[in-house]
Design a protein around this motif. Structure first.
Motif, PDB file in Angstrom:
ATOM      1  N   LYS A   1      -9.180   7.364  -1.972  1.00 13.72           N
ATOM      2  CA  LYS A   1     -10.185   7.383  -3.127  1.00 13.72           C
ATOM      3  C   LYS A   1     -10.608   5.977  -3.713  1.00 13.72           C
ATOM      4  N   LYS A   2      -9.483   5.136  -3.652  1.00 13.44           N
ATOM      5  CA  LYS A   2      -9.591   3.853  -4.522  1.00 13.44           C
ATOM      6  C   LYS A   2      -8.549   2.683  -4.110  1.00 13.44           C
ATOM      7  N   LEU A   3      -9.369   1.741  -3.922  1.00 12.78           N
ATOM      8  CA  LEU A   3      -8.530   0.432  -3.583  1.00 12.78           C
ATOM      9  C   LEU A   3      -8.728  -0.592  -4.585  1.00 12.78           C
ATOM     10  N   VAL A   4      -7.758  -1.339  -5.099  1.00 13.76           N
ATOM     11  CA  VAL A   4      -7.637  -2.135  -6.169  1.00 13.76           C
ATOM     12  C   VAL A   4      -6.969  -3.537  -5.312  1.00 13.76           C
ATOM     13  N   MET A   5      -7.554  -4.651  -5.529  1.00 15.92           N
ATOM     14  CA  MET A   5      -7.161  -5.787  -4.811  1.00 15.92           C
ATOM     15  C   MET A   5      -7.409  -7.005  -5.622  1.00 15.92           C
ATOM     16  N   ALA A   6      -6.245  -7.841  -5.727  1.00 12.19           N
ATOM     17  CA  ALA A   6      -6.354  -9.243  -6.157  1.00 12.19           C
ATOM     18  C   ALA A   6      -5.640 -10.136  -5.338  1.00 12.19           C
ATOM     19  N   THR A   7      -6.284 -11.181  -4.784  1.00 12.08           N
ATOM     20  CA  THR A   7      -5.548 -12.128  -4.087  1.00 12.08           C
ATOM     21  C   THR A   7      -6.292 -13.459  -4.056  1.00 12.08           C
ATOM     22  N   ASP A   8      -5.749 -14.454  -3.689  1.00 13.04           N
ATOM     23  CA  ASP A   8      -6.105 -15.774  -3.903  1.00 13.04           C
ATOM     24  C   ASP A   8      -6.623 -16.225  -2.449  1.00 13.04           C
ATOM     25  N   THR A   9      -6.412 -15.475  -1.444  1.00 16.43           N
ATOM     26  CA  THR A   9      -6.977 -15.808  -0.152  1.00 16.43           C
ATOM     27  C   THR A   9      -7.279 -14.634   0.518  1.00 16.43           C
TER      28      THR A   9
ATOM     29  N   VAL B   1       3.539  11.447  -3.067  1.00 21.72           N
ATOM     30  CA  VAL B   1       3.226  10.141  -3.677  1.00 21.72           C
ATOM     31  C   VAL B   1       1.592  10.318  -3.527  1.00 21.72           C
ATOM     32  N   VAL B   2       1.027   9.827  -4.805  1.00 21.44           N
ATOM     33  CA  VAL B   2      -0.288  10.000  -4.847  1.00 21.44           C
ATOM     34  C   VAL B   2      -1.113   8.610  -5.033  1.00 21.44           C
ATOM     35  N   GLU B   3      -0.071   7.594  -5.684  1.00 24.77           N
ATOM     36  CA  GLU B   3      -0.838   6.264  -6.096  1.00 24.77           C
ATOM     37  C   GLU B   3       0.402   5.313  -5.912  1.00 24.77           C
ATOM     38  N   VAL B   4       0.012   4.250  -5.271  1.00 25.35           N
ATOM     39  CA  VAL B   4       1.154   3.037  -4.969  1.00 25.35           C
ATOM     40  C   VAL B   4       0.508   1.992  -5.392  1.00 25.35           C
ATOM     41  N   ASP B   5       1.244   1.339  -6.347  1.00 29.09           N
ATOM     42  CA  ASP B   5       0.946   0.157  -7.217  1.00 29.09           C
ATOM     43  C   ASP B   5       1.773  -1.017  -6.609  1.00 29.09           C
ATOM     44  N   LEU B   6       1.088  -1.748  -6.044  1.00 28.53           N
ATOM     45  CA  LEU B   6       1.985  -3.119  -5.480  1.00 28.53           C
ATOM     46  C   LEU B   6       1.333  -4.429  -6.048  1.00 28.53           C
ATOM     47  N   ARG B   7       2.081  -4.687  -7.188  1.00 24.48           N
ATOM     48  CA  ARG B   7       1.873  -5.831  -7.959  1.00 24.48           C
ATOM     49  C   ARG B   7       2.898  -7.000  -8.036  1.00 24.48           C
TER      50      ARG B   7
ATOM     51  N   VAL C   1       3.502 -24.837  -0.648  1.00 22.21           N
ATOM     52  CA  VAL C   1       3.712 -23.330  -0.452  1.00 22.21           C
ATOM     53  C   VAL C   1       3.049 -22.732   0.585  1.00 22.21           C
ATOM     54  N   VAL C   2       3.804 -22.147   1.681  1.00 22.47           N
ATOM     55  CA  VAL C   2       2.909 -21.511   2.752  1.00 22.47           C
ATOM     56  C   VAL C   2       3.267 -19.845   2.594  1.00 22.47           C
ATOM     57  N   ASP C   3       2.238 -19.266   3.435  1.00 20.94           N
ATOM     58  CA  ASP C   3       2.047 -17.608   3.475  1.00 20.94           C
ATOM     59  C   ASP C   3       2.807 -17.139   4.286  1.00 20.94           C
ATOM     60  N   ASP C   4       3.187 -15.971   4.027  1.00 20.30           N
ATOM     61  CA  ASP C   4       4.124 -15.323   5.000  1.00 20.30           C
ATOM     62  C   ASP C   4       3.571 -15.138   6.356  1.00 20.30           C
TER      63      ASP C   4
ATOM     64  N   ASN D   1      -1.194 -10.260  -5.206  1.00 19.56           N
ATOM     65  CA  ASN D   1      -0.302 -11.087  -4.948  1.00 19.56           C
ATOM     66  C   ASN D   1       0.445 -10.774  -3.489  1.00 19.56           C
ATOM     67  N   VAL D   2       0.070  -9.694  -2.781  1.00 14.74           N
ATOM     68  CA  VAL D   2       0.762  -9.268  -1.516  1.00 14.74           C
ATOM     69  C   VAL D   2       0.642 -10.416  -0.438  1.00 14.74           C
ATOM     70  N   GLY D   3       1.696 -10.546   0.321  1.00 20.44           N
ATOM     71  CA  GLY D   3       1.607 -11.429   1.474  1.00 20.44           C
ATOM     72  C   GLY D   3       0.300 -11.336   2.217  1.00 20.44           C
ATOM     73  N   THR D   4      -0.190 -12.321   3.112  1.00 18.34           N
ATOM     74  CA  THR D   4      -1.443 -11.961   3.722  1.00 18.34           C
ATOM     75  C   THR D   4      -1.133 -11.173   4.975  1.00 18.34           C
ATOM     76  N   SER D   5      -0.046 -11.192   5.487  1.00 15.18           N
ATOM     77  CA  SER D   5       0.149 -10.607   6.636  1.00 15.18           C
ATOM     78  C   SER D   5       0.038  -8.667   6.429  1.00 15.18           C
ATOM     79  N   LEU D   6       0.683  -8.567   4.963  1.00 15.81           N
ATOM     80  CA  LEU D   6       0.309  -7.108   4.472  1.00 15.81           C
ATOM     81  C   LEU D   6      -0.951  -6.591   4.124  1.00 15.81           C
ATOM     82  N   LEU D   7      -1.653  -7.856   3.577  1.00  9.23           N
ATOM     83  CA  LEU D   7      -3.085  -7.640   3.248  1.00  9.23           C
ATOM     84  C   LEU D   7      -3.655  -7.092   4.430  1.00  9.23           C
TER      85      LEU D   7
END
Length: 214
Positions: free
Chosen positions: A185-193, A98-104, A127-130, A162-168
């Motif tokens: 080498k690279k981190l891509v991140m998209a989150t509301d909080t 595994v070289v790349e993991v894409d959690l979307r 709605v509550v977060d994990d 959109n990964v749960g806060t506890s995992l982020l």
């Protein structure tokens, strides 16, 4: 004497390129939300593989096929992430592929269905977060993601959407994480909080990112 296939007469570097292009052209599989698996079970439950995707072509091509199959892992539900954690734990050979993991995550909750009844929350509650639940009610606990990152020794790219806060927080606040990502080498991140854990500064994640390999 039977002549070998023209494909088998090609250099391995070219065959690898062909497999990579074939995988890139294939659409990303979508996983339906299923019953969460128990990552603490002695033997994770196994589901039948998609026909064709994992069938070895021949002994010569199988190592190349396997390498390309696991090079990039795309996951869209927390249940699928739990299954991937269990697969990596049970199959050491996968860890070096595994070289790349894409959690979307697409409208996927990291909370088990029975949690709302236990906490007494109804459909009209906000709605509550994990992070608002105990770890026992999470499909993937922070420790599971931390173990996964420790096992994926060749990981270079990680996408979190959109990964749960506890995992982020495992990536943005756990002090152990930077030491596990030696090839990162690279981190891509998209989150509301970006809710920091108790006792952490609001911008603590900036300092954490500075510790990641460049």
């Amino acid at each position: 004497m039977v002549e070998p296939s023209p494909l088998l007469r090609l250099p391995e570097e070219l065959i690898d390129k062909i497999f990579r292009l074939a995988n890139e052209a294939d659409s990303v599989p979508r996983f339906e939300e299923r019953e969460p698996i128990d990552l603490f079970a002695t033997e994770p439950r196994r589901r039948p593989a998609r026909k064709g995707a994992y069938l070895p072509i021949c002994r010569r091509l199988y190592p190349i096929q396997q390498t390309n199959l696991y090079r990039t892992v795309c996951i869209t539900t927390h249940s699928a992430l739990a299954l991937f954690c269990a697969t990596v734990r049970a199959s050491p050979v996968v860890r070096d592929l595994v070289v790349e993991v894409d959690l979307r995550m697409e409208a996927s909750s990291n909370v088990r269905p029975e949690a709302d009844a236990e906490y007494g929350w109804g459909v009209d509650d906000p709605v509550v977060d994990d992070e608002d639940y105990d770890d026992v009610y999470k499909i993937v606990r922070p420790v599971h993601l931390l173990i996964l990152l420790a096992q994926l020794t060749r990981l270079e790219v990680l996408a979190l959407e959109n990964v749960g806060t506890s995992l982020l927080r495992v990536v943005l606040h756990d002090e152990t994480t930077p030491s596990l990502l030696s090839n990162f080498k690279k981190l891509v991140m998209a989150t509301d909080t970006l809710r920091p854990p108790p006792g952490f500064e609001a911008d603590g994640w900036v300092h954490q990112l500075a510790q990641l390999p460049h």
